[in-house]
Scaffold this motif. Structure first.
Motif, PDB file in Angstrom:
ATOM      1  N   LEU A  67       0.934  -1.030  -0.089  1.00 49.96           N
ATOM      2  CA  LEU A  67       0.129  -0.006   0.005  1.00 49.96           C
ATOM      3  C   LEU A  67       0.825   1.288   0.011  1.00 49.96           C
ATOM      4  N   ASP A  68       1.799   1.073   1.008  1.00 48.68           N
ATOM      5  CA  ASP A  68       2.830   2.475   0.876  1.00 48.68           C
ATOM      6  C   ASP A  68       3.394   2.684  -0.463  1.00 48.68           C
ATOM      7  N   VAL A  71       1.187   4.133  -3.068  1.00 49.88           N
ATOM      8  CA  VAL A  71       0.761   5.565  -2.526  1.00 49.88           C
ATOM      9  C   VAL A  71       1.945   6.368  -3.353  1.00 49.88           C
ATOM     10  N   TRP A  77      -4.136   4.553  -5.072  1.00 51.85           N
ATOM     11  CA  TRP A  77      -4.189   4.445  -3.679  1.00 51.85           C
ATOM     12  C   TRP A  77      -3.783   5.895  -3.116  1.00 51.85           C
ATOM     13  N   ARG A  78      -4.067   6.504  -1.880  1.00 50.07           N
ATOM     14  CA  ARG A  78      -3.773   7.472  -1.382  1.00 50.07           C
ATOM     15  C   ARG A  78      -3.803   7.173   0.129  1.00 50.07           C
ATOM     16  N   SER A  79      -2.753   7.795   0.868  1.00 50.70           N
ATOM     17  CA  SER A  79      -3.142   7.806   2.481  1.00 50.70           C
ATOM     18  C   SER A  79      -3.693   8.659   2.784  1.00 50.70           C
ATOM     19  N   LYS A 154      -2.281   3.578  10.367  1.00 52.86           N
ATOM     20  CA  LYS A 154      -2.494   3.923   9.010  1.00 52.86           C
ATOM     21  C   LYS A 154      -3.764   3.727   8.388  1.00 52.86           C
ATOM     22  N   TRP A 156      -5.400   4.005   4.333  1.00 48.04           N
ATOM     23  CA  TRP A 156      -5.224   3.982   2.735  1.00 48.04           C
ATOM     24  C   TRP A 156      -6.676   4.074   2.056  1.00 48.04           C
ATOM     25  N   TRP A 158      -8.715   3.537  -1.824  1.00 52.67           N
ATOM     26  CA  TRP A 158      -8.472   3.131  -3.060  1.00 52.67           C
ATOM     27  C   TRP A 158      -9.322   3.801  -4.087  1.00 52.67           C
TER      28      TRP A 158
END
Length: 169
Positions: A67-68, A71, A77-79, A154, A156, A158
């Motif tokens: 995921l990181d 991003v 994907w974004r945090s 954290k 995230w 989608w």
């Protein structure tokens, strides 16, 4: 099927229940394996997101690293903050909560609901669907994650093509 309905069902599936072992001496039950990674992957795949692999392909720490990376590379994907995670989940978007840990981390889904104050964490946290030592739908993330000031939870979101508002009920 809408993500929230699918997640509610998947929390209860037998394959997502923790695996336990009874101590031969004390008779107490100990959880030896949980399936948060399987649950999150199943739910992501249900809405068309293949980024988190097939069920059991990656463990939680691997999912979090992926995921990181996505991003950083701007791959759908974004945090985000806990508040934004709840807002996006209320729009029925796929939102993952997670935290790395050793020997393994934990992931779960943020689902439609409300932010709530976590006395344990000292912040507002979103509502989640969790598979782990305790399987549940619709409780705060503080029930899924222990408090670790040096290692916060954290979130995230989608931004893939899933559009639940187009579904007919």
């Amino acid at each position: 099927m809408r993500l929230d309905k699918f997640a509610r069902q998947a929390v209860a599936w037998q394959q997502n229940q923790p695996e336990k072992r009874q101590d031969r001496v004390t008779g107490e039950w100990e959880i030896v394996v949980t399936h948060c990674n399987r649950f999150v992957s199943l739910c992501a795949n249900e809405v068309g997101c293949k980024d988190l692999g097939a069920p059991d392909e990656w463990l939680a720490n691997q999912m979090i690293s992926r995921l990181d990376q996505m991003v950083e590379r701007h791959f759908l994907w974004r945090s985000c903050s806990a508040e934004h995670a709840q807002s996006e989940a209320n729009r029925f978007k796929l939102v993952v909560a997670g935290r790395k840990n050793e020997p393994h981390g934990h992931v779960c889904l943020v689902v439609a609901g409300e932010l709530g104050w976590s006395k344990k964490h000292g912040i507002d946290l979103p509502t989640v669907a969790n598979v782990g030592a305790d399987n549940f739908y619709g409780r705060l993330a503080s029930f899924a994650f222990s408090y670790k000031a040096e290692n916060p939870i954290k979130f995230w979101v989608w931004d893939g093509p899933y559009k639940p508002e187009a579904e007919v009920k």
